[in-house]
Design a protein around this motif. Structure first.
Motif, PDB file in Angstrom:
ATOM      1  N   GLN A 134       0.818  -1.207   0.025  1.00 12.22           N
ATOM      2  CA  GLN A 134       0.146  -0.178  -0.085  1.00 12.22           C
ATOM      3  C   GLN A 134       0.880   1.247   0.123  1.00 12.22           C
ATOM      4  O   GLN A 134       1.701   1.292   0.868  1.00 12.22           O
ATOM      5  CB  GLN A 134      -0.893   0.041   1.254  1.00 12.22           C
ATOM      6  CG  GLN A 134      -1.990  -1.059   1.212  1.00 12.22           C
ATOM      7  CD  GLN A 134      -2.854  -1.165   2.299  1.00 12.22           C
ATOM      8  OE1 GLN A 134      -2.767  -0.341   3.340  1.00 12.22           O
ATOM      9  NE2 GLN A 134      -4.153  -1.712   2.327  1.00 12.22           N
ATOM     10  N   LEU A 135       0.764   2.229  -0.873  1.00 11.95           N
ATOM     11  CA  LEU A 135       1.681   3.023  -1.139  1.00 11.95           C
ATOM     12  C   LEU A 135       0.910   4.312  -1.018  1.00 11.95           C
ATOM     13  O   LEU A 135      -0.013   4.873  -1.489  1.00 11.95           O
ATOM     14  CB  LEU A 135       2.118   3.028  -2.558  1.00 11.95           C
ATOM     15  CG  LEU A 135       2.902   4.457  -3.202  1.00 11.95           C
ATOM     16  CD1 LEU A 135       4.056   4.353  -2.569  1.00 11.95           C
ATOM     17  CD2 LEU A 135       3.202   4.338  -4.772  1.00 11.95           C
ATOM     18  N   GLN A 136       1.810   5.329  -0.219  1.00 14.55           N
ATOM     19  CA  GLN A 136       0.949   6.884   0.102  1.00 14.55           C
ATOM     20  C   GLN A 136       2.402   7.794   0.108  1.00 14.55           C
ATOM     21  O   GLN A 136       3.430   7.535   0.475  1.00 14.55           O
ATOM     22  CB  GLN A 136       0.575   6.656   1.622  1.00 14.55           C
ATOM     23  CG  GLN A 136      -0.232   8.101   1.674  1.00 14.55           C
ATOM     24  CD  GLN A 136      -0.787   8.117   3.122  1.00 14.55           C
ATOM     25  OE1 GLN A 136      -0.486   7.349   3.849  1.00 14.55           O
ATOM     26  NE2 GLN A 136      -1.399   9.351   3.687  1.00 14.55           N
ATOM     27  N   ARG A 137       1.983   8.952  -0.624  1.00 22.26           N
ATOM     28  CA  ARG A 137       2.956  10.063  -0.601  1.00 22.26           C
ATOM     29  C   ARG A 137       2.614  10.980   0.460  1.00 22.26           C
ATOM     30  O   ARG A 137       1.706  11.539   0.588  1.00 22.26           O
ATOM     31  CB  ARG A 137       3.025  10.683  -2.071  1.00 22.26           C
ATOM     32  CG  ARG A 137       3.889  11.805  -2.347  1.00 22.26           C
ATOM     33  CD  ARG A 137       3.798  12.619  -3.528  1.00 22.26           C
ATOM     34  NE  ARG A 137       3.689  12.120  -4.603  1.00 22.26           N
ATOM     35  CZ  ARG A 137       3.679  12.314  -5.701  1.00 22.26           C
ATOM     36  NH1 ARG A 137       4.323  13.484  -5.852  1.00 22.26           N
ATOM     37  NH2 ARG A 137       3.848  11.762  -6.822  1.00 22.26           N
ATOM     38  N   LEU A 172       7.784   8.876   0.990  1.00 19.76           N
ATOM     39  CA  LEU A 172       6.899   7.913   0.451  1.00 19.76           C
ATOM     40  C   LEU A 172       6.798   6.786   1.634  1.00 19.76           C
ATOM     41  O   LEU A 172       7.792   6.554   2.218  1.00 19.76           O
ATOM     42  CB  LEU A 172       7.356   7.208  -1.020  1.00 19.76           C
ATOM     43  CG  LEU A 172       7.485   7.819  -2.112  1.00 19.76           C
ATOM     44  CD1 LEU A 172       8.157   7.163  -3.103  1.00 19.76           C
ATOM     45  CD2 LEU A 172       6.275   8.746  -2.570  1.00 19.76           C
ATOM     46  N   SER A 231       9.005  11.546  -7.415  1.00 20.30           N
ATOM     47  CA  SER A 231       7.771  11.397  -8.224  1.00 20.30           C
ATOM     48  C   SER A 231       7.959  10.323  -8.974  1.00 20.30           C
ATOM     49  O   SER A 231       6.754   9.702  -9.612  1.00 20.30           O
ATOM     50  CB  SER A 231       7.649  12.775  -8.978  1.00 20.30           C
ATOM     51  OG  SER A 231       7.202  13.962  -8.166  1.00 20.30           O
ATOM     52  N   TYR A 284       7.554   7.216  -7.219  1.00 23.93           N
ATOM     53  CA  TYR A 284       5.947   6.958  -7.070  1.00 23.93           C
ATOM     54  C   TYR A 284       5.086   6.619  -8.154  1.00 23.93           C
ATOM     55  O   TYR A 284       4.323   5.736  -8.125  1.00 23.93           O
ATOM     56  CB  TYR A 284       5.389   8.342  -6.745  1.00 23.93           C
ATOM     57  CG  TYR A 284       4.163   8.592  -6.194  1.00 23.93           C
ATOM     58  CD1 TYR A 284       3.456   7.949  -5.099  1.00 23.93           C
ATOM     59  CD2 TYR A 284       3.042   8.936  -7.289  1.00 23.93           C
ATOM     60  CE1 TYR A 284       2.032   7.819  -4.768  1.00 23.93           C
ATOM     61  CE2 TYR A 284       1.664   8.863  -6.731  1.00 23.93           C
ATOM     62  CZ  TYR A 284       1.135   8.386  -5.604  1.00 23.93           C
ATOM     63  OH  TYR A 284      -0.190   8.404  -5.338  1.00 23.93           O
ATOM     64  N   HIS A 285       5.621   7.136  -9.399  1.00 17.79           N
ATOM     65  CA  HIS A 285       4.728   6.767 -10.363  1.00 17.79           C
ATOM     66  C   HIS A 285       5.076   5.083 -10.963  1.00 17.79           C
ATOM     67  O   HIS A 285       3.967   4.423 -11.292  1.00 17.79           O
ATOM     68  CB  HIS A 285       4.872   7.544 -11.747  1.00 17.79           C
ATOM     69  CG  HIS A 285       4.198   8.833 -11.610  1.00 17.79           C
ATOM     70  ND1 HIS A 285       3.148   8.935 -11.229  1.00 17.79           N
ATOM     71  CD2 HIS A 285       4.716  10.252 -11.555  1.00 17.79           C
ATOM     72  CE1 HIS A 285       2.834  10.348 -11.195  1.00 17.79           C
ATOM     73  NE2 HIS A 285       3.818  11.003 -11.298  1.00 17.79           N
ATOM     74  N   THR A 318       3.372   2.858  -8.304  1.00 22.39           N
ATOM     75  CA  THR A 318       1.894   2.720  -8.507  1.00 22.39           C
ATOM     76  C   THR A 318       1.538   2.089  -9.472  1.00 22.39           C
ATOM     77  O   THR A 318       0.818   1.056  -9.564  1.00 22.39           O
ATOM     78  CB  THR A 318       1.382   4.355  -8.731  1.00 22.39           C
ATOM     79  OG1 THR A 318       1.588   5.191  -7.738  1.00 22.39           O
ATOM     80  CG2 THR A 318      -0.014   4.083  -9.261  1.00 22.39           C
ATOM     81  N   ILE A 371       2.448  -1.684  -8.482  1.00 22.71           N
ATOM     82  CA  ILE A 371       1.130  -2.321  -7.725  1.00 22.71           C
ATOM     83  C   ILE A 371      -0.095  -2.499  -8.550  1.00 22.71           C
ATOM     84  O   ILE A 371      -0.856  -3.460  -8.329  1.00 22.71           O
ATOM     85  CB  ILE A 371       0.822  -1.266  -6.611  1.00 22.71           C
ATOM     86  CG1 ILE A 371       2.170  -1.116  -5.601  1.00 22.71           C
ATOM     87  CG2 ILE A 371      -0.257  -1.759  -5.529  1.00 22.71           C
ATOM     88  CD1 ILE A 371       2.081   0.128  -4.519  1.00 22.71           C
ATOM     89  N   SER A 372      -0.572  -1.349  -9.379  1.00 23.16           N
ATOM     90  CA  SER A 372      -1.857  -1.666 -10.190  1.00 23.16           C
ATOM     91  C   SER A 372      -1.703  -2.897 -10.833  1.00 23.16           C
ATOM     92  O   SER A 372      -2.820  -3.480 -11.379  1.00 23.16           O
ATOM     93  CB  SER A 372      -1.789  -0.446 -11.227  1.00 23.16           C
ATOM     94  OG  SER A 372      -1.903   0.774 -10.320  1.00 23.16           O
TER      95      SER A 372
END
Length: 332
Positions: free
Chosen positions: A281-284, A297, A317, A320-321, A324, A327-328
Motif C-alpha cells: 500500500q503506497l502513500q505519498r 513515501l 515522483s 512514486y509513478h 504505482t 502495484i496496479s
C-alpha cells in the motif's frame, strides 16, 4: 484570356496522395537497393568465405548469422518486383517471408554471444578485421551490420503504411498494400516484444551480478525490471540510511552497498529485503508540489512499513509513478 476552371477539392486531394505515394515508392525502392547491397556484403565476404574455408562450424555460422541468407534472397525477390513497379505483389510476397524477421529477432541474443565467443579466437578475429577493411564496407564493421534486418523491418512498416495510406481505394493494389501494412505492423510488434524481453534479461543479469545474499537468488525468473536508484530509508529512530533499491514488476528489492575495499565483492550490494508489490500500500506523505525540498513515501506491507525519502522531488515522483504502476499490475 480564359479564366481557370473551378477548383475540385477531391481531385486536388487525390493529386496530393499520388505525389506522396510516388515519393514513398521511390524511397522504398532506393532504400531496398541499399539494404540488399549491405546484406550481400555479409553473404559474399563473410558467410560464403567462412563456409568454404571451414573457419567456423555450421552450428557457429547459424548462431552468429541466423537466417541471414534467406533474408537476403527475400530482399532480392522484393527488389525485382519494386523495379518492375509491382508494389502490391512484391509486398504481398514479402509478407510470406516475415517469419524470417521474427526468427532473426529471437536469435539476436544468441548471435551477439556467439560472435563475441568466436572473436576470442585469433584467426577469426584477424579474418573479420581483414574483411571490414575492404573499401566495399565503407568503414562499417560486422557488429554494425548484424542488426540491419531488424532496422529494415521498422523501415518497411513506416514506408508501407505510408504507401497504403496514400493509395486510392480504387487502385488495383490497394488491398494488397493495406494487407501488407497490417501484417508488417503485427510482426513489428512481435519483434519489439522480443527485443524488450532480451533487454529485460540483460538488465536482470546485470543486477544479479551486483547482488549477493539469499533473497537475491532466483532473481532472473519471471520478473520485469522497472527502475533502480538510491533512496533514504527513514527508521523509527536514528538517522536515515542510504540504500539502493531495485524495482521489479512483482517486488521491490532493498540492498546495502558493500565496501569498495572488499577484496572479492567491492562495489557490489548485499540484498537485505525483498518486498512483494502485490501486498504493498503506497502513500505519498509529502513532495506533491513539484518544488525543491524532496519528499517522503510510505510503503506498507503486512509485516513491515517503509518510509523512503529523497531530497530530489522529481526523482521521488518518478519512483512514486513506477511503484504505482507495479502495484496496479497486481490489482487488475
Amino acid at each position: 484570356m480564359s479564366s481557370p476552371g473551378p477548383r475540385c477539392p477531391v481531385r486536388e486531394q487525390r493529386a496530393r496522395w499520388e505525389r506522396k505515394r510516388g515519393r514513398t515508392a521511390l524511397e522504398l525502392l532506393d532504400t531496398e537497393q541499399r539494404y540488399l547491397e549491405q546484406l550481400g556484403l555479409v553473404v559474399q565476404y563473410f558467410l560464403c568465405i567462412l563456409r568454404a574455408k571451414g573457419t567456423l562450424r555450421p552450428a557457429q555460422l547459424q548462431a552468429v548469422f541466423g537466417p541471414w541468407e534467406t533474408i537476403h534472397a527475400a530482399s532480392q525477390e522484393l527488389l525485382l518486383h519494386l523495379e518492375a513497379g509491382n508494389w502490391g505483389a512484391g509486398l504481398e510476397r514479402l509478407c510470406d517471408h516475415l517469419e524470417l524477421y521474427t526468427r532473426f529477432a529471437a536469435n539476436e541474443e544468441r548471435s551477439r554471444a556467439a560472435l563475441q565467443e568466436c572473436l576470442r579466437k585469433k584467426p577469426f578475429r584477424k579474418f573479420v578485421r581483414l574483411q571490414e577493411g575492404r573499401p566495399e564496407f565503407g568503414g562499417l564493421r560486422l557488429v554494425d551490420l548484424l542488426p540491419l534486418p531488424l532496422q529494415r523491418l521498422q523501415q518497411y512498416e513506416n514506408l508501407v503504411v505510408a504507401l497504403a495510406e496514400n493509395t486510392s481505394p480504387d487502385s488495383s493494389d490497394y488491398q494488397q498494400l493495406s494487407k501488407a501494412a497490417r501484417k508488417l505492423s503485427e510482426v513489428t510488434q512481435k519483434v519489439s516484444a522480443i527485443s524488450r524481453e532480451h533487454e529485460n534479461g540483460r538488465q536482470l543479469h546485470r543486477i544479479q551480478t551486483l547482488l549477493s545474499g539469499r533473497r537475491a537468488k532466483g532473481l532472473t525468473k519471471g520478473r520485469w525490471f522497472l527502475r533502480q536508484g538510491w533512496l533514504l530509508v527513514v527508521p523509527p529512530k536514528g538517522e536515515p540510511k542510504s540504500r539502493m533499491f531495485f524495482l521489479f514488476s512483482d517486488a521491490l528489492l532493498m540492498a546495502k552497498p558493500r565496501s569498495v575495499l572488499h577484496i572479492l565483492y567491492g562495489g557490489t550490494f548485499v540484498c537485505q529485503a525483498l518486498y512483494p508489490m502485490a501486498q504493498c500500500q503506497l502513500q505519498r506523505i509529502f513532495g506533491h508540489s513539484g518544488g525543491p525540498g524532496g519528499g517522503l513515501l510510505s510503503l506498507s506491507f503486512p509485516y513491515e512499513k517503509l518510509l523512503l525519502m529523497s531530497t530530489d522531488q522529481e526523482a521521488l515522483s518518478r519512483w512514486y509513478h513506477s511503484l504505482t504502476a507495479a502495484i496496479s499490475s497486481h490489482t487488475r
